[in-house]
Design an enzyme around this catalytic site. Sequence first.
Site, PDB file in Angstrom:
ATOM      1  N   SER A  29       0.826  -1.208   0.000  1.00 39.80           N
ATOM      2  CA  SER A  29       0.000   0.000   0.000  1.00 39.80           C
ATOM      3  C   SER A  29       0.860   1.258   0.000  1.00 39.80           C
ATOM      4  CB  SER A  29      -0.921  -0.008   1.233  1.00 39.80           C
ATOM      5  OG  SER A  29      -0.159  -0.183   2.414  1.00 39.80           O
ATOM      6  N   ASN A 116      -2.089  -2.712  13.401  1.00 39.06           N
ATOM      7  CA  ASN A 116      -3.546  -2.534  13.360  1.00 39.06           C
ATOM      8  C   ASN A 116      -3.991  -1.260  14.084  1.00 39.06           C
ATOM      9  OD1 ASN A 116      -3.469  -4.912  12.018  1.00 39.06           O
ATOM     10  ND2 ASN A 116      -4.419  -6.151  13.635  1.00 39.06           N
ATOM     11  N   THR A 161     -40.453  25.649  -9.686  1.00 37.86           N
ATOM     12  CA  THR A 161     -40.678  24.275  -9.220  1.00 37.86           C
ATOM     13  C   THR A 161     -40.881  23.493 -10.514  1.00 37.86           C
ATOM     14  OG1 THR A 161     -43.059  24.579  -9.059  1.00 37.86           O
ATOM     15  CG2 THR A 161     -41.799  24.989  -7.040  1.00 37.86           C
ATOM     16  N   HIS A 162     -40.395  22.270 -10.534  1.00 32.62           N
ATOM     17  CA  HIS A 162     -40.412  21.462 -11.768  1.00 32.62           C
ATOM     18  C   HIS A 162     -39.643  22.166 -12.895  1.00 32.62           C
ATOM     19  CE1 HIS A 162     -43.808  19.179  -9.926  1.00 32.62           C
ATOM     20  NE2 HIS A 162     -44.114  20.385  -9.459  1.00 32.62           N
ATOM     21  N   SER A 283     -14.957  27.316 -27.549  1.00 34.54           N
ATOM     22  CA  SER A 283     -15.038  26.132 -28.397  1.00 34.54           C
ATOM     23  C   SER A 283     -13.989  26.263 -29.491  1.00 34.54           C
ATOM     24  CB  SER A 283     -16.424  26.045 -29.024  1.00 34.54           C
ATOM     25  OG  SER A 283     -16.386  25.247 -30.180  1.00 34.54           O
ATOM     26  N   LYS A 289     -19.085  30.535 -28.663  1.00 35.04           N
ATOM     27  CA  LYS A 289     -19.398  29.774 -27.452  1.00 35.04           C
ATOM     28  C   LYS A 289     -18.539  30.092 -26.236  1.00 35.04           C
ATOM     29  CE  LYS A 289     -21.316  25.924 -27.269  1.00 35.04           C
ATOM     30  NZ  LYS A 289     -21.473  24.483 -27.218  1.00 35.04           N
ATOM     31  N   ASN A 291     -18.234  27.996 -22.718  1.00 35.67           N
ATOM     32  CA  ASN A 291     -18.765  26.790 -22.071  1.00 35.67           C
ATOM     33  C   ASN A 291     -18.477  26.765 -20.571  1.00 35.67           C
ATOM     34  OD1 ASN A 291     -19.679  25.815 -24.545  1.00 35.67           O
ATOM     35  ND2 ASN A 291     -17.678  24.933 -25.005  1.00 35.67           N
ATOM     36  N   GLU A 296     -19.558  22.100 -15.130  1.00 40.28           N
ATOM     37  CA  GLU A 296     -19.873  20.734 -15.593  1.00 40.28           C
ATOM     38  C   GLU A 296     -18.999  19.707 -14.881  1.00 40.28           C
ATOM     39  OE1 GLU A 296     -20.850  20.791 -20.174  1.00 40.28           O
ATOM     40  OE2 GLU A 296     -19.326  22.253 -19.713  1.00 40.28           O
ATOM     41  N   TYR A 323      -9.521  -6.725  12.704  1.00 41.22           N
ATOM     42  CA  TYR A 323      -8.905  -6.231  11.469  1.00 41.22           C
ATOM     43  C   TYR A 323      -8.889  -7.293  10.379  1.00 41.22           C
ATOM     44  CZ  TYR A 323      -5.458  -4.391   8.194  1.00 41.22           C
ATOM     45  OH  TYR A 323      -4.825  -3.961   7.061  1.00 41.22           O
ATOM     46  N   GLN A 328      -7.433  -2.168   4.140  1.00 44.46           N
ATOM     47  CA  GLN A 328      -6.397  -1.366   3.477  1.00 44.46           C
ATOM     48  C   GLN A 328      -6.992  -0.599   2.284  1.00 44.46           C
ATOM     49  OE1 GLN A 328      -2.214  -2.687   3.199  1.00 44.46           O
ATOM     50  NE2 GLN A 328      -2.637  -3.000   1.036  1.00 44.46           N
ATOM     51  N   LYS A 331      -8.153   3.568   2.016  1.00 50.16           N
ATOM     52  CA  LYS A 331      -7.418   4.829   1.860  1.00 50.16           C
ATOM     53  C   LYS A 331      -7.591   5.509   0.508  1.00 50.16           C
ATOM     54  CE  LYS A 331      -4.347   3.064   5.186  1.00 50.16           C
ATOM     55  NZ  LYS A 331      -5.027   1.741   5.048  1.00 50.16           N
TER      56      LYS A 331
HETATM   57  N1  ARG Z   1      -1.178  -1.350   5.393  1.00 51.71           N
HETATM   58  C1  ARG Z   1      -2.111  -1.886   6.319  1.00 51.71           C
HETATM   59  C2  ARG Z   1      -3.462  -1.175   6.135  1.00 51.71           C
HETATM   60  O1  ARG Z   1      -3.514  -0.175   5.535  1.00 51.71           O
HETATM   61  C3  ARG Z   1      -1.626  -1.696   7.702  1.00 51.71           C
HETATM   62  C4  ARG Z   1      -2.152  -2.658   8.708  1.00 51.71           C
HETATM   63  C5  ARG Z   1      -1.618  -4.001   8.463  1.00 51.71           C
HETATM   64  N2  ARG Z   1      -1.979  -4.898   9.473  1.00 51.71           N
HETATM   65  C6  ARG Z   1      -1.871  -6.239   9.337  1.00 51.71           C
HETATM   66  N3  ARG Z   1      -2.238  -6.960  10.322  1.00 51.71           N
HETATM   67  N4  ARG Z   1      -1.400  -6.766   8.255  1.00 51.71           N
HETATM   68  O2  ARG Z   1      -4.502  -1.658   6.568  1.00 51.71           O
END
Ligand code: ARG
Length: 466
Positions: A29, A116, A161-162, A283, A289, A291, A296, A323, A328, A331
């Site tokens: 990660s 964790n 409205t509408h 454009s 134009k 835009n 948008e 956990y 993971q 994120k």
């Molecule tokens: N990179 C992991 C995450 O984002 C960290 C926690 C990992 N814990 C584990 N028991 N493997 O969740």
Amino acid sequence: MSEQKSSNQMWGGRFASGPDAIMEEINASIGFDQKLYGQDIRGSIAHANMLVKSGIIASEDHVKIVDGLKAVLAEIESGKFTFSRKLEDIHMNVEARLAELIGASAGRLHTARSRNDQVALDFRLWVKEELEKTASALKNLIEAFLERAEEHAATVMPGFTHLQTAQPVTFGHHCMAYVEMFGRDLTRVRDAIERMNESPLGAAALAGTGFPIDRHMTAEALGFREPTRNSIDSVSDRDYALEFLSVAAICATHLSRLAEEIVIWSTPQFNFVRLSDAFSTGSSIMPQKKNPDAAELVRAKTGRITGSLVGLLTVMKGLPLAYSKDMQEDKEAVFDAAETLELSIAAMSGMVRDITINTASMKKAAGSGYSTATDLADWLVRELGMPFREAHHVTGRAVAAAEAKKVDLSKLSLAELQEIHSGITDAVFDFLTVDKSVKSRQSFGGTAPQEVRRQIRYWKKRIVKA
Ligand code: ARG
């Protein structure tokens, strides 16, 4: 596929060979969680400070660990740090570098801690900071609306409205509707911060620890109100991320409605507003134009943010406590939504500040489509004592007569109106103009300029403390 196999530095004791390339790719990660380096190091320093104070590590080790962590932070901040995918994530990247810098003492940092609770802490800190940024971005957007509302408290436009002309309103009142919406978003942000303001550090893997740690000390040092109360929940919970995404999705939905109105208002058919060059494009083929690209894109980006919310809800659904590595996946969804929301709010604040309001077009449109029909009905009720249902009927006949003559209600003659109802006098004309119409709507929260100004005064006071 490269088959490079080497024993992992962290659990080399148990695994004879390192993960193969595919495993490394799905497992790592660091490509995205390196964003958490600041939170990770802050958390580690707070943890080390607590460990020494509680007599769990020696002060020589503590000094080395803290100095080492500061050195790692400096390396990352100056771009000198090399992140390694072999080390999986930000936590192990930082710890491995610490070991290179200070040697064996580094191994004592992870006492009474697990990745964790470490990741739960880092991510909470990040989300909390992001919520604070969202709050100030929203305040800025609300202030932009308050300025426009003040300027246009008496500018008349059609209310819809509408998307059909309904009754005249003031543009200031319309702006204040958005102030209410973004104001509620702001309270949702504050509520989310309040609820998540607990430190998971010290939950360790899931069961707590036998070491005599002081979770209140780390919670306080890291700016949390208190430590979380249940170690299993501490490492399982991603509600704070889901709440951030929910708040973001609701806010993005508001931004998208505003974006859509700007798109509609800036068409030549409506011609209510003119976009600044800064927030529009031309454009390549049609020279006439202009835009509304920024609007948008804000409208479209809502899809990404809502997608992130649905994505993480789906990841979390059905996960057993505590956990699981599934988590993971929290994120990227949050990082992307946060970046997208920040950009969208900034673009909208810019547009609201820059947009030119075409008051003449708005006023003209406000008077068309028999927008003052309700005012005629109200007059019949007030002046002639007619029940509203009957007044509605009489007014309907007046609208039909105006429609047949292809004129506005106010352009019917008194004789024509009296043919519909003999009690009508020429005093009625005073109530059929759009300005009279909006001025009369002084009910609390209504569109009358004086009422809009009262709303503005309320928000100006409230926003200072929000
Ligand atoms: N990179 C992991 C995450 O984002 C960290 C926690 C990992 N814990 C584990 N028991 N493997 O969740």
